[in-house]
Write an enzyme that holds these catalytic residues in place. Sequence first.
Site, PDB file in Angstrom:
ATOM      1  N   ILE A   1     -19.684 -23.982 -12.958  1.00 16.26           N
ATOM      2  CA  ILE A   1     -20.508 -25.145 -13.290  1.00 16.26           C
ATOM      3  C   ILE A   1     -19.882 -25.950 -14.427  1.00 16.26           C
ATOM      4  O   ILE A   1     -19.803 -27.179 -14.371  1.00 16.26           O
ATOM      5  CB  ILE A   1     -21.967 -24.718 -13.596  1.00 16.26           C
ATOM      6  CG1 ILE A   1     -22.609 -24.127 -12.326  1.00 16.26           C
ATOM      7  CG2 ILE A   1     -22.788 -25.897 -14.133  1.00 16.26           C
ATOM      8  CD1 ILE A   1     -24.011 -23.576 -12.492  1.00 16.26           C
TER       9      ILE A   1
ATOM     10  N   THR B   1     -28.132 -25.854 -19.466  1.00 13.87           N
ATOM     11  CA  THR B   1     -28.648 -25.634 -18.110  1.00 13.87           C
ATOM     12  C   THR B   1     -28.276 -24.227 -17.640  1.00 13.87           C
ATOM     13  O   THR B   1     -28.268 -23.967 -16.433  1.00 13.87           O
ATOM     14  CB  THR B   1     -28.099 -26.679 -17.106  1.00 13.87           C
ATOM     15  OG1 THR B   1     -26.680 -26.733 -17.233  1.00 13.87           O
ATOM     16  CG2 THR B   1     -28.683 -28.047 -17.351  1.00 13.87           C
TER      17      THR B   1
ATOM     18  N   ARG C   1     -28.636 -20.395 -19.676  1.00 13.24           N
ATOM     19  CA  ARG C   1     -29.653 -19.435 -20.073  1.00 13.24           C
ATOM     20  C   ARG C   1     -30.016 -19.675 -21.528  1.00 13.24           C
ATOM     21  O   ARG C   1     -29.145 -19.853 -22.378  1.00 13.24           O
ATOM     22  CB  ARG C   1     -29.137 -17.991 -19.910  1.00 13.24           C
ATOM     23  CG  ARG C   1     -29.048 -17.536 -18.460  1.00 13.24           C
ATOM     24  CD  ARG C   1     -30.433 -17.437 -17.806  1.00 13.24           C
ATOM     25  NE  ARG C   1     -30.364 -17.063 -16.403  1.00 13.24           N
ATOM     26  CZ  ARG C   1     -30.381 -17.928 -15.391  1.00 13.24           C
ATOM     27  NH1 ARG C   1     -30.441 -19.227 -15.614  1.00 13.24           N
ATOM     28  NH2 ARG C   1     -30.327 -17.487 -14.154  1.00 13.24           N
TER      29      ARG C   1
ATOM     30  N   GLU D   1     -40.513 -18.655 -20.271  1.00 13.76           N
ATOM     31  CA  GLU D   1     -40.930 -19.762 -19.390  1.00 13.76           C
ATOM     32  C   GLU D   1     -42.204 -19.323 -18.681  1.00 13.76           C
ATOM     33  O   GLU D   1     -42.118 -18.557 -17.737  1.00 13.76           O
ATOM     34  CB  GLU D   1     -39.816 -20.070 -18.375  1.00 13.76           C
ATOM     35  CG  GLU D   1     -38.513 -20.503 -19.037  1.00 13.76           C
ATOM     36  CD  GLU D   1     -37.323 -20.644 -18.066  1.00 13.76           C
ATOM     37  OE1 GLU D   1     -37.500 -20.415 -16.860  1.00 13.76           O
ATOM     38  OE2 GLU D   1     -36.228 -20.963 -18.546  1.00 13.76           O
TER      39      GLU D   1
ATOM     40  N   HIS E   1     -36.943 -25.306 -15.663  1.00 12.33           N
ATOM     41  CA  HIS E   1     -35.947 -24.565 -14.861  1.00 12.33           C
ATOM     42  C   HIS E   1     -35.791 -25.195 -13.461  1.00 12.33           C
ATOM     43  O   HIS E   1     -36.009 -24.538 -12.442  1.00 12.33           O
ATOM     44  CB  HIS E   1     -36.341 -23.083 -14.763  1.00 12.33           C
ATOM     45  CG  HIS E   1     -35.150 -22.176 -14.681  1.00 12.33           C
ATOM     46  ND1 HIS E   1     -35.062 -21.008 -15.407  1.00 12.33           N
ATOM     47  CD2 HIS E   1     -33.987 -22.278 -13.989  1.00 12.33           C
ATOM     48  CE1 HIS E   1     -33.894 -20.421 -15.134  1.00 12.33           C
ATOM     49  NE2 HIS E   1     -33.233 -21.178 -14.276  1.00 12.33           N
TER      50      HIS E   1
ATOM     51  N   GLY F   1     -32.910 -26.656 -12.382  1.00 14.85           N
ATOM     52  CA  GLY F   1     -31.494 -26.805 -12.031  1.00 14.85           C
ATOM     53  C   GLY F   1     -31.165 -26.638 -10.558  1.00 14.85           C
ATOM     54  O   GLY F   1     -30.445 -27.437  -9.976  1.00 14.85           O
TER      55      GLY F   1
HETATM   56  P1  NAD Z   1     -19.622 -18.637 -13.792  1.00 15.29           P
HETATM   57  O1  NAD Z   1     -19.695 -17.155 -13.845  1.00 15.29           O
HETATM   58  O2  NAD Z   1     -18.740 -19.286 -12.796  1.00 15.29           O
HETATM   59  O3  NAD Z   1     -19.192 -19.207 -15.231  1.00 15.29           O
HETATM   60  C1  NAD Z   1     -19.752 -18.761 -16.436  1.00 15.29           C
HETATM   61  C2  NAD Z   1     -18.665 -18.696 -17.490  1.00 15.29           C
HETATM   62  O4  NAD Z   1     -19.277 -18.345 -18.750  1.00 15.29           O
HETATM   63  C3  NAD Z   1     -17.571 -17.652 -17.221  1.00 15.29           C
HETATM   64  O5  NAD Z   1     -16.305 -18.266 -17.158  1.00 15.29           O
HETATM   65  C4  NAD Z   1     -17.700 -16.701 -18.411  1.00 15.29           C
HETATM   66  O6  NAD Z   1     -16.441 -16.180 -18.844  1.00 15.29           O
HETATM   67  C5  NAD Z   1     -18.305 -17.612 -19.462  1.00 15.29           C
HETATM   68  N1  NAD Z   1     -18.901 -16.906 -20.593  1.00 15.29           N
HETATM   69  C6  NAD Z   1     -19.558 -15.717 -20.603  1.00 15.29           C
HETATM   70  N2  NAD Z   1     -19.907 -15.388 -21.863  1.00 15.29           N
HETATM   71  C7  NAD Z   1     -19.453 -16.399 -22.666  1.00 15.29           C
HETATM   72  C8  NAD Z   1     -19.491 -16.632 -24.066  1.00 15.29           C
HETATM   73  N3  NAD Z   1     -20.054 -15.749 -24.898  1.00 15.29           N
HETATM   74  N4  NAD Z   1     -18.933 -17.771 -24.549  1.00 15.29           N
HETATM   75  C9  NAD Z   1     -18.366 -18.671 -23.703  1.00 15.29           C
HETATM   76  N5  NAD Z   1     -18.276 -18.480 -22.372  1.00 15.29           N
HETATM   77  C10 NAD Z   1     -18.820 -17.362 -21.850  1.00 15.29           C
HETATM   78  O7  NAD Z   1     -21.149 -19.105 -13.616  1.00 15.29           O
HETATM   79  P2  NAD Z   1     -21.661 -20.536 -13.110  1.00 15.29           P
HETATM   80  O8  NAD Z   1     -21.874 -20.500 -11.662  1.00 15.29           O
HETATM   81  O9  NAD Z   1     -20.807 -21.586 -13.708  1.00 15.29           O
HETATM   82  O10 NAD Z   1     -23.107 -20.542 -13.807  1.00 15.29           O
HETATM   83  C11 NAD Z   1     -23.232 -20.740 -15.200  1.00 15.29           C
HETATM   84  C12 NAD Z   1     -24.661 -20.504 -15.662  1.00 15.29           C
HETATM   85  O11 NAD Z   1     -25.555 -21.427 -15.036  1.00 15.29           O
HETATM   86  C13 NAD Z   1     -25.225 -19.115 -15.361  1.00 15.29           C
HETATM   87  O12 NAD Z   1     -25.845 -18.600 -16.534  1.00 15.29           O
HETATM   88  C14 NAD Z   1     -26.306 -19.357 -14.365  1.00 15.29           C
HETATM   89  O13 NAD Z   1     -27.348 -18.420 -14.499  1.00 15.29           O
HETATM   90  C15 NAD Z   1     -26.757 -20.750 -14.752  1.00 15.29           C
HETATM   91  N6  NAD Z   1     -27.473 -21.446 -13.683  1.00 15.29           N
HETATM   92  C16 NAD Z   1     -28.626 -22.086 -13.999  1.00 15.29           C
HETATM   93  C17 NAD Z   1     -29.340 -22.759 -13.024  1.00 15.29           C
HETATM   94  C18 NAD Z   1     -30.608 -23.493 -13.367  1.00 15.29           C
HETATM   95  O14 NAD Z   1     -31.521 -23.486 -12.558  1.00 15.29           O
HETATM   96  N7  NAD Z   1     -30.689 -24.147 -14.499  1.00 15.29           N
HETATM   97  C19 NAD Z   1     -28.882 -22.764 -11.706  1.00 15.29           C
HETATM   98  C20 NAD Z   1     -27.680 -22.129 -11.406  1.00 15.29           C
HETATM   99  C21 NAD Z   1     -26.985 -21.463 -12.402  1.00 15.29           C
END
Ligand code: NAD
Length: 303
Positions: free
Chosen positions: A152, A227, A229, A258, A279, A281
């Site tokens: 993302i 967007t 956690r 939430e 929430h 997204g």
């Molecule tokens: P992803 O696993 O592809 O990317 C997440 C990245 O975060 C990874 O590269 C990881 O190394 C990095 N990371 C982990 N801990 C870290 C830290 N302490 N500092 C910096 N970087 C760190 O995941 P994604 O598909 O890109 O999703 C990202 C987030 O979006 C997830 O938490 C997911 O739950 C959330 N999300 C939210 C919604 C919503 O409804 N708002 C919908 C989909 C996903």
Amino acid sequence: FSSMYGKVLICDPVDNVMTDKLKDKFEIDYKPKISPQELLEVIKDYDVVVVRSRTKITKDVISNGKKLKIIARAGIGVDNIDTDYAEEKHIKVVYAPGSSTESVVEITLAMMVIGARSLYKGMENTRKNDFTKLKGMELEGKTLGILGFGRIGKAIVDASRTFKMKFIAYDPMPVEYPEYVKKVSLDELLEQSDVISINVTMRKDSPYILNDNELSKLKEGVIIVNTSRARAINGKDMLKYLKNGKISAFVSDVFWNEPAKEDYELEMLKLDNVMITPHLGAQTKEAQKRIAIMTADNIINEW
Ligand code: NAD
């Protein structure tokens, strides 16, 4: 004959396409409003449980799930599942990586603009027929810092290139950076960003990434968009910086509880520079369909 079929319990609302895909192999019970208590009681009968983010798969749920073979998260982020205990019990955990990226990217861009231009306050005012002008900030030329450069985070950079921003990103894992994104340390990201987008994955027990020490390094007037956690930030520590204006806007699709229940959360919700969505997204027809298809396929593959 029916014992050949696995039994699936769906605990949160999912797109119909999931049941369509699963119904040839499984007997399905759809209980999108099931309570934690009922779940603890009935889980013993099921081979597969499907949840979104509302339902928590705790250690107790897993212990009671004597037949449980697969826990499926219809979405991204398995922080509502005790994955360590599931692994100990040899229960597979599947989810739907990448399935809502486009939807999350679009809402994130909207949130950046909302934070920079007081759009929310302006809309609130015009409802009361108050057409007072509010001054904001252009995104062009500003530095966008991406915390968590995964699927993302990367897609947000690509989509916001049209704003002609400078891009920096921090990620502790060895991820690839395109030439237009500068890889930085966490401190550099905090000190240099005009806008920060938080896109990290968190586990159930991950510690906060941004506590008082980190937040104190932020640039004056920064906009923070989250967007991913809520637990990426220590909310109690953040409150001070929202009140004194060091953080000029906090626009977030996620919250610690939430709905909110702690004092610091309820106080935060009342601040003018805090704008929270419930929430949303992944809440688009398109994302929900992709999520349902991918989750069902993953269940079938693991069965
Ligand atoms: P992803 O696993 O592809 O990317 C997440 C990245 O975060 C990874 O590269 C990881 O190394 C990095 N990371 C982990 N801990 C870290 C830290 N302490 N500092 C910096 N970087 C760190 O995941 P994604 O598909 O890109 O999703 C990202 C987030 O979006 C997830 O938490 C997911 O739950 C959330 N999300 C939210 C919604 C919503 O409804 N708002 C919908 C989909 C996903």
